[in-house]
Design a protein around this motif. Structure first.
Motif, PDB file in Angstrom:
ATOM      1  N   GLU A 389       0.840  -1.184   0.000  1.00  0.00           N
ATOM      2  CA  GLU A 389       0.000   0.000   0.000  1.00  0.00           C
ATOM      3  C   GLU A 389       0.885   1.248   0.000  1.00  0.00           C
ATOM      4  N   ASN A 390       0.622   2.144  -0.926  1.00  0.00           N
ATOM      5  CA  ASN A 390       1.214   3.481  -0.923  1.00  0.00           C
ATOM      6  C   ASN A 390       0.072   4.463  -0.671  1.00  0.00           C
ATOM      7  N   TYR A 391       0.142   5.201   0.425  1.00  0.00           N
ATOM      8  CA  TYR A 391      -1.011   6.041   0.762  1.00  0.00           C
ATOM      9  C   TYR A 391      -0.616   7.487   1.009  1.00  0.00           C
ATOM     10  N   HIS A 392      -1.550   8.375   0.650  1.00  0.00           N
ATOM     11  CA  HIS A 392      -1.446   9.797   0.905  1.00  0.00           C
ATOM     12  C   HIS A 392      -2.603  10.164   1.838  1.00  0.00           C
ATOM     13  N   LYS A 393      -2.282  10.801   2.956  1.00  0.00           N
ATOM     14  CA  LYS A 393      -3.306  11.096   3.961  1.00  0.00           C
ATOM     15  C   LYS A 393      -3.293  12.574   4.316  1.00  0.00           C
ATOM     16  N   ILE A 394      -4.468  13.183   4.321  1.00  0.00           N
ATOM     17  CA  ILE A 394      -4.635  14.545   4.797  1.00  0.00           C
ATOM     18  C   ILE A 394      -5.498  14.502   6.053  1.00  0.00           C
ATOM     19  N   SER A 395      -4.951  14.984   7.157  1.00  0.00           N
ATOM     20  CA  SER A 395      -5.675  15.028   8.430  1.00  0.00           C
ATOM     21  C   SER A 395      -6.037  16.471   8.751  1.00  0.00           C
ATOM     22  N   LEU A 396      -7.287  16.668   9.142  1.00  0.00           N
ATOM     23  CA  LEU A 396      -7.778  17.990   9.491  1.00  0.00           C
ATOM     24  C   LEU A 396      -8.436  17.926  10.850  1.00  0.00           C
ATOM     25  N   ASN A 397      -8.152  18.913  11.702  1.00  0.00           N
ATOM     26  CA  ASN A 397      -8.892  18.989  12.958  1.00  0.00           C
ATOM     27  C   ASN A 397      -8.935  20.405  13.489  1.00  0.00           C
ATOM     28  N   LEU A 398     -10.011  20.674  14.212  1.00  0.00           N
ATOM     29  CA  LEU A 398     -10.184  21.941  14.895  1.00  0.00           C
ATOM     30  C   LEU A 398      -9.946  21.725  16.380  1.00  0.00           C
ATOM     31  N   SER A 399      -8.984  22.432  16.931  1.00  0.00           N
ATOM     32  CA  SER A 399      -8.759  22.419  18.371  1.00  0.00           C
ATOM     33  C   SER A 399      -9.234  23.770  18.902  1.00  0.00           C
ATOM     34  N   LEU A 400     -10.380  23.764  19.559  1.00  0.00           N
ATOM     35  CA  LEU A 400     -11.006  25.002  20.018  1.00  0.00           C
ATOM     36  C   LEU A 400     -10.820  25.162  21.515  1.00  0.00           C
ATOM     37  N   ASP A 401     -10.554  26.389  21.919  1.00  0.00           N
ATOM     38  CA  ASP A 401     -10.296  26.701  23.326  1.00  0.00           C
ATOM     39  C   ASP A 401     -11.239  27.799  23.777  1.00  0.00           C
ATOM     40  N   GLY A 402     -11.940  27.563  24.883  1.00  0.00           N
ATOM     41  CA  GLY A 402     -12.817  28.573  25.455  1.00  0.00           C
ATOM     42  C   GLY A 402     -12.416  28.847  26.890  1.00  0.00           C
ATOM     43  N   ILE A 403     -12.583  30.081  27.330  1.00  0.00           N
ATOM     44  CA  ILE A 403     -12.237  30.467  28.694  1.00  0.00           C
ATOM     45  C   ILE A 403     -13.520  30.622  29.500  1.00  0.00           C
ATOM     46  N   TRP A 404     -13.607  29.868  30.595  1.00  0.00           N
ATOM     47  CA  TRP A 404     -14.813  29.820  31.415  1.00  0.00           C
ATOM     48  C   TRP A 404     -14.554  30.427  32.798  1.00  0.00           C
ATOM     49  N   PHE A 405     -15.638  30.838  33.415  1.00  0.00           N
ATOM     50  CA  PHE A 405     -15.672  31.145  34.849  1.00  0.00           C
ATOM     51  C   PHE A 405     -14.756  32.298  35.266  1.00  0.00           C
ATOM     52  N   LEU A 406     -14.467  33.228  34.355  1.00  0.00           N
ATOM     53  CA  LEU A 406     -13.691  34.383  34.737  1.00  0.00           C
ATOM     54  C   LEU A 406     -14.626  35.531  35.100  1.00  0.00           C
ATOM     55  N   LYS A 407     -14.343  36.221  36.200  1.00  0.00           N
ATOM     56  CA  LYS A 407     -15.149  37.367  36.603  1.00  0.00           C
ATOM     57  C   LYS A 407     -14.814  38.565  35.721  1.00  0.00           C
ATOM     58  N   ARG A 408     -15.858  39.317  35.370  1.00  0.00           N
ATOM     59  CA  ARG A 408     -15.623  40.517  34.601  1.00  0.00           C
ATOM     60  C   ARG A 408     -14.942  41.574  35.448  1.00  0.00           C
ATOM     61  N   LYS A 409     -13.952  42.261  34.871  1.00  0.00           N
ATOM     62  CA  LYS A 409     -13.229  43.286  35.602  1.00  0.00           C
ATOM     63  C   LYS A 409     -14.011  44.599  35.661  1.00  0.00           C
TER      64      LYS A 409
END
Length: 411
Positions: A389-409
């Motif tokens: 087998e000779n293979y070509h692979k394209i991998s895609l992913n979204l790594s999303l980051d959210g910030i929670w529980f911070l008090k507003r200044k």
């Protein structure tokens, strides 16, 4: 730029989903529960699937549960991805092209305390989708041959829960519990002389497997890691129909007969890794894993399970000269993955070697990135009864980051 990246990533993932109708897989997925999937979380596919010693400080690292001890406080991380594979299959007599789209993973992680983190992930564990036509095989203890035609579908899924805890600033430990479940459908026709035997079999699997791991920071630039995947028994049961055709007469031997079969055994696996960061924003990861398949005492009609060694090395680089400039925040990556395979067919190992390159494109001024990687690899060899087998692979992913529980200044 951030909106363009989000729109681009969503468009590509939707395009890949529409491409999934052309799914196919390796003929070596005929063995056991199918061909095993690589890890495609975050930057991992770009660096040769290495990363046992990488902390989950900017992405979810599913290679080592102890990495969750380094999750940043108040951050919620989400990761989703897929991959497209174009493969050229070569035997001694012909060549065939196939295309394949595979869902990669869905995961999220969040800190439990300032020193610990938790993650949940769903991903495919194996794929048993294959098609083999008129494969010539020798009859045991005979000079005659028979011909095999086989198609298969299905595979196992992996649903795991992981927890990591950090002691101080240097040592982190963790554990994962993985639920493996799914089924495979296998249709095989055996042409022996002038008789055809057809076997339709559906096999259901379910079982649990545990993993433990640790990471230790020797200094601010050097981290070592280790993992141990415990051996596990995956329970199996099947429903089978068997028919024979001789002189145009069809004889049903079994019809949807349920029965227990030999359970499938996962081996113990030991992994060690090193992560080294250099002054010029270059980071190197180096992994070695040993899978003790010999200890499972399993074999297949067409081959045997043997101990597997895997080596992986990867590099990442980002300029970071000016964080206000977008391309100075882009991360570039490359890697190599070598393993001698866990299958031995006709006395020959099914080796696998791959190289990879990739980009991590940042979204906003957070840890959110769109990862894209390209890999080229070779599996197996051209010889009697084997396929390369000779293979070509394209991998895609979204790594999303959210910030929670911070008090507003400002109220």
């Amino acid at each position: 730029m951030k909106n363009k990246i989000v729109y681009l990533s969503c468009f590509i993932l939707m395009s890949l989903t529409s491409f999934s109708q052309s799914i196919s897989s390796s003929p070596y997925s005929l063995y056991g529960v199918g061909s095993l999937y690589d890890s495609d979380f975050g930057v991992i596919p770009s660096i040769g699937s290495s990363g046992i010693a990488l902390p989950s400080s900017t992405f979810i690292n599913n290679l080592n549960p102890s990495s969750l001890g380094y999750l940043p406080q108040n951050h919620f991380m989400f990761d989703i991805g897929g991959k497209a594979i174009a493969t050229i299959y070569q035997s001694g007599s012909k060549t065939e092209n196939r295309n394949n789209f595979q869902f990669s993973h869905l995961a999220f992680a969040f800190p439990v305390t300032k020193n610990s983190g938790f993650s949940v992930a769903l991903r495919p564990y194996s794929s048993a989708t294959f098609k083999i036509s008129n494969l010539k095989l020798p009859l045991e203890n005979s000079q005659e041959y028979y011909y095999l035609t086989a198609t298969g579908s299905g595979g196992l899924n992996n649903f795991d829960f992981s927890y990591g805890y950090r002691f101080g600033k240097k040592l982190s430990v963790g554990a994962s519990a993985s639920l493996l479940f799914g089924n495979t459908v296998d249709d095989r026709n055996f042409l022996i002389l002038n008789s055809i035997t057809s076997i339709h079999k559906k096999t259901n699997y379910d079982g649990l497997r545990g993993t433990v791991g640790a990471q230790y920071k020797i200094d601010s630039t050097l981290t070592i890691g280790t993992t141990f995947k415990m051996p596990a028994k995956i329970k199996a049961s099947k429903i089978q129909t068997v028919e024979t055709i001789a002189d145009e007469v069809v004889t049903t031997i079994e019809s949807d007969v349920p029965s227990d079969i030999d359970d499938y055994y996962m081996p113990s696996e030991i992994g060690v890794g090193v992560s080294k960061r250099f002054k010029n924003n270059l980071n190197m990861t180096l992994d070695y894993e040993k899978s003790l398949w010999d200890n499972t005492n399993q074999s297949e009609l067409y081959g045997n399970f043997v101990n597997q060694d895997r080596f992986a090395i990867g590099f990442t680089y980002s300029a970071k000269k000016n964080i206000r400039k977008y391309w100075d925040r882009v991360q570039y990556a490359a890697g190599v993955n070598l393993n001698n395979g866990y299958l031995e067919v006709d006395g020959k190992r099914i080796n696998n070697a791959a190289i990879s390159v990739g980009l991590s494109l940042p979204i906003e001024n957070t840890f959110s990135v769109f990862n894209i990687s390209y890999s080229y690899g070779q599996k197996g060899k051209i010889s009697e009864n084997l396929i390369k087998e000779n293979y070509h692979k394209i991998s895609l992913n979204l790594s999303l980051d959210g910030i929670w529980f911070l008090k507003r200044k400002i109220e």
